[in-house]
Design a protein around this motif. Structure first.
Motif, PDB file in Angstrom:
ATOM      1  N   TYR A  13       5.259 -31.138  38.276  1.00  0.00           N
ATOM      2  CA  TYR A  13       3.949 -31.715  37.966  1.00  0.00           C
ATOM      3  C   TYR A  13       3.726 -31.830  36.462  1.00  0.00           C
ATOM      4  N   PHE A  14       4.036 -30.754  35.725  1.00  0.00           N
ATOM      5  CA  PHE A  14       3.767 -30.738  34.283  1.00  0.00           C
ATOM      6  C   PHE A  14       4.960 -31.226  33.445  1.00  0.00           C
ATOM      7  N   GLU A  15       6.036 -31.669  34.134  1.00  0.00           N
ATOM      8  CA  GLU A  15       7.238 -32.159  33.461  1.00  0.00           C
ATOM      9  C   GLU A  15       7.802 -31.099  32.507  1.00  0.00           C
ATOM     10  N   LEU A  16       8.005 -29.910  33.048  1.00  0.00           N
ATOM     11  CA  LEU A  16       8.520 -28.779  32.277  1.00  0.00           C
ATOM     12  C   LEU A  16      10.021 -28.627  32.502  1.00  0.00           C
ATOM     13  N   ASP A  17      10.675 -27.891  31.615  1.00  0.00           N
ATOM     14  CA  ASP A  17      12.122 -27.663  31.679  1.00  0.00           C
ATOM     15  C   ASP A  17      12.465 -26.643  32.770  1.00  0.00           C
ATOM     16  N   LYS A  18      13.053 -27.117  33.856  1.00  0.00           N
ATOM     17  CA  LYS A  18      13.391 -26.239  34.982  1.00  0.00           C
ATOM     18  C   LYS A  18      14.524 -25.265  34.645  1.00  0.00           C
ATOM     19  N   SER A  19      15.329 -25.591  33.642  1.00  0.00           N
ATOM     20  CA  SER A  19      16.466 -24.726  33.311  1.00  0.00           C
ATOM     21  C   SER A  19      16.017 -23.374  32.752  1.00  0.00           C
ATOM     22  N   ALA A  20      14.734 -23.259  32.406  1.00  0.00           N
ATOM     23  CA  ALA A  20      14.194 -21.990  31.899  1.00  0.00           C
ATOM     24  C   ALA A  20      13.966 -20.990  33.032  1.00  0.00           C
ATOM     25  N   ILE A  21      14.124 -21.451  34.289  1.00  0.00           N
ATOM     26  CA  ILE A  21      13.851 -20.591  35.446  1.00  0.00           C
ATOM     27  C   ILE A  21      15.139 -20.233  36.180  1.00  0.00           C
ATOM     28  N   GLU A  22      15.316 -18.945  36.392  1.00  0.00           N
ATOM     29  CA  GLU A  22      16.463 -18.446  37.150  1.00  0.00           C
ATOM     30  C   GLU A  22      16.002 -17.956  38.519  1.00  0.00           C
ATOM     31  N   LYS A  23      16.671 -18.442  39.548  1.00  0.00           N
ATOM     32  CA  LYS A  23      16.357 -18.021  40.925  1.00  0.00           C
ATOM     33  C   LYS A  23      16.969 -16.640  41.168  1.00  0.00           C
ATOM     34  N   VAL A  24      16.155 -15.682  41.595  1.00  0.00           N
ATOM     35  CA  VAL A  24      16.657 -14.314  41.793  1.00  0.00           C
ATOM     36  C   VAL A  24      16.203 -13.737  43.132  1.00  0.00           C
ATOM     37  N   ASP A  25      16.808 -12.606  43.471  1.00  0.00           N
ATOM     38  CA  ASP A  25      16.475 -11.834  44.668  1.00  0.00           C
ATOM     39  C   ASP A  25      15.397 -10.812  44.297  1.00  0.00           C
ATOM     40  N   GLY A  26      14.411 -10.628  45.163  1.00  0.00           N
ATOM     41  CA  GLY A  26      13.299  -9.716  44.878  1.00  0.00           C
ATOM     42  C   GLY A  26      13.716  -8.281  44.628  1.00  0.00           C
ATOM     43  N   SER A  27      14.910  -7.914  45.071  1.00  0.00           N
ATOM     44  CA  SER A  27      15.356  -6.525  44.924  1.00  0.00           C
ATOM     45  C   SER A  27      15.614  -6.141  43.466  1.00  0.00           C
ATOM     46  N   ILE A  28      15.711  -7.116  42.569  1.00  0.00           N
ATOM     47  CA  ILE A  28      15.967  -6.773  41.158  1.00  0.00           C
ATOM     48  C   ILE A  28      14.714  -6.230  40.460  1.00  0.00           C
ATOM     49  N   PHE A  29      13.541  -6.440  41.086  1.00  0.00           N
ATOM     50  CA  PHE A  29      12.293  -5.964  40.479  1.00  0.00           C
ATOM     51  C   PHE A  29      11.917  -4.595  41.035  1.00  0.00           C
ATOM     52  N   GLN A  30      11.565  -3.686  40.163  1.00  0.00           N
ATOM     53  CA  GLN A  30      11.120  -2.357  40.569  1.00  0.00           C
ATOM     54  C   GLN A  30       9.595  -2.382  40.735  1.00  0.00           C
ATOM     55  N   GLN A  31       9.138  -2.429  41.972  1.00  0.00           N
ATOM     56  CA  GLN A  31       7.699  -2.455  42.239  1.00  0.00           C
ATOM     57  C   GLN A  31       7.309  -1.215  43.026  1.00  0.00           C
ATOM     58  N   THR A  32       6.131  -0.688  42.727  1.00  0.00           N
ATOM     59  CA  THR A  32       5.679   0.556  43.355  1.00  0.00           C
ATOM     60  C   THR A  32       5.526   0.401  44.866  1.00  0.00           C
ATOM     61  N   ALA A  33       4.911  -0.687  45.278  1.00  0.00           N
ATOM     62  CA  ALA A  33       4.656  -0.922  46.702  1.00  0.00           C
ATOM     63  C   ALA A  33       5.619  -1.951  47.275  1.00  0.00           C
ATOM     64  N   LYS A  34       5.963  -1.796  48.540  1.00  0.00           N
ATOM     65  CA  LYS A  34       6.812  -2.770  49.220  1.00  0.00           C
ATOM     66  C   LYS A  34       6.031  -4.055  49.484  1.00  0.00           C
ATOM     67  N   ARG A  35       6.730  -5.175  49.429  1.00  0.00           N
ATOM     68  CA  ARG A  35       6.145  -6.477  49.769  1.00  0.00           C
ATOM     69  C   ARG A  35       6.787  -6.995  51.050  1.00  0.00           C
ATOM     70  N   PRO A  36       5.989  -7.570  51.950  1.00  0.00           N
ATOM     71  CA  PRO A  36       6.587  -8.166  53.147  1.00  0.00           C
ATOM     72  C   PRO A  36       7.381  -9.414  52.762  1.00  0.00           C
ATOM     73  N   PRO A  37       8.605  -9.571  53.272  1.00  0.00           N
ATOM     74  CA  PRO A  37       9.428 -10.701  52.846  1.00  0.00           C
ATOM     75  C   PRO A  37       8.907 -12.074  53.263  1.00  0.00           C
TER      76      PRO A  37
END
Length: 302
Positions: A243-267
């Motif tokens: 929509y905003f014509e931004l550079d998509k290469s700045a975004i890396e697709k990752v798995d949620g397990s790489i983030f350390q979060q206190t509470a679990k999130r439903p997948p």
């Protein structure tokens, strides 16, 4: 019709005050902790300070105002904070709901309570209203407990369950994935965004409309009020870039397990909204339309 809104200073509260004050036959009583932070442009309303954790205050205000409908938007919604501050979470998300149930029962007020997709474990979403809850975080447990309080009560009630609400608060006090992605990329930052969690993100204006449709009919029971597109945060980020014509290469697709979060999130949550469409005539915007609406609102503020 007199409608009292709790948590009126919050994002949904602001959108509700704005929407309901435009209805010719509605008197809006906005309540919140401390002073009003609502803009004058929100329309015609009366603001009354009210702490929903204070049972005496809740009884006093609802007893004096005698609203036909109470819409409870107040809650602790930060999932990680709820995990670490469980006593405060329970006080606001469960005990306060019991105070509202008690006060509404005395005035025969219809109580519409906001709930969440986080009452589910995310193993087989999207969910309909009949799906069996199984929360995996304290936040989800508290929201389910509040639902059970309503279901066991003798008052007239409805529950509006929603998912990942996004929108623009009048004072820009809250960010959302659209603004975060836009601002981060424009500042030259690189982002890691998960592609293994699915939601049906909900535009705050759509949620406010869903609440109004329930309140207007005083339609009892549980309603899923969310967006209609099942997306991952990565999908949302890509659509924002388009929509905003931004550079998509700045975004890396990752798995949620790489983030350390206190509470679990439903997948995988997300909602089937067929019931709300059929019973209420609810029809939300697409996520793409939501981005456009937010862009227009940001432009007006500049």
């Amino acid at each position: 019709m007199k409608i009292l809104i709790t948590g009126a200073n919050g994002l949904l509260g602001q959108k509700l005050v704005q929407l309901l004050s435009q209805q010719t036959d509605v008197e809006v009583i906005a309540t919140g902790l401390g002073k009003s932070r609502l803009p004058a442009s929100a329309g015609k309303f009366t603001f009354i300070p009210m702490d929903i954790c204070n049972a005496a205050e809740v009884n006093e205000v609802i007893g004096a105002q005698k609203p036909e409908v109470v819409i409870n938007t107040a809650a602790m919604t930060n999932v990680d904070q709820s995990e670490t501050e469980q006593e405060s979470c329970w006080k606001l998300n469960v005990s306060a709901v019991n105070h509202l149930i008690d006060a509404c029962g005395k005035q025969d007020s219809f109580l519409l309570h906001l709930s969440t997709d986080f009452i589910f474990d995310g193993q087989d979403g999207p969910y309909d209203e009949e799906a069996k809850p199984n929360p995996i975080s304290y936040y989800g447990e508290s929201k389910l407990a509040a639902e059970e309080c309503l279901q066991k009560s003798n008052i007239r009630w409805a529950i509006a369950r929603t998912v990942l609400v996004y929108g623009i608060a009048h004072d820009m006090s809250r960010s959302n994935i659209i603004l975060w992605v836009k601002n981060s990329i424009e500042q030259g930052k690189e982002l890691k965004i998960v592609d293994d969690q699915w939601r049906t993100p909900t535009l705050a204006e759509d949620l406010a409309m869903g609440c109004w449709l329930i309140a207007k009919k005083q339609a009892e029971g549980i309603f899923n009020i969310s967006g209609k597109d099942l997306l991952t945060p990565y999908d949302m980020a890509m659509m924002t870039c388009d929509y905003f014509e931004l550079d998509k290469s700045a975004i890396e697709k990752v798995d949620g397990s790489i983030f350390q979060q206190t509470a679990k999130r439903p997948p995988k949550t997300g909602f089937n909204i067929d019931k709300a469409r059929k019973v209420l005539g609810y029809e939300p915007h697409s996520f793409e339309e939501g981005i456009k609406i937010l862009h227009e609102q940001i432009t007006q503020k500049v």
